[in-house]
Design a protein around this motif. Structure first.
Motif: not given
Length: 80
Positions: A54-80
């Motif tokens: 809509e006439g707006i530059d979506v990525y007009a200015v670069a601000e930075g870059a970063r790595y994001v790490t996500r850790s998931v640990q199951d504590i309960y899981k129903a047995e099938v």
């Protein structure tokens, strides 16, 4: 035994033409990128001016870059 999983993403942070924050998320990125390589890639995105909404530059200015790490640990899981 319960599972633990870790995932990593690369976030490229920008501001649009109105100053609002925007982000590009890359799954399973190369994890050894230097600041210079990230900045050069982001500068190319800014320079292309192909992301216009809509006439707006979506990525007009670069601000930075970063790595994001996500850790998931199951504590309960129903047995099938």
């Amino acid at each position: 035994m319960l599972d633990t999983s870790t995932s990593s993403t690369l976030e490229l942070l920008f501001n649009d033409g109105l100053g609002a924050p925007r982000k590009i998320t890359v799954k399973d990125p190369i994890e050894s990128l230097s600041a210079e390589v990230a900045q050069a890639a982001m500068d190319k995105i800014v320079e292309t001016d192909i992301f216009i909404d809509e006439g707006i530059d979506v990525y007009a200015v670069a601000e930075g870059a970063r790595y994001v790490t996500r850790s998931v640990q199951d504590i309960y899981k129903a047995e099938v």
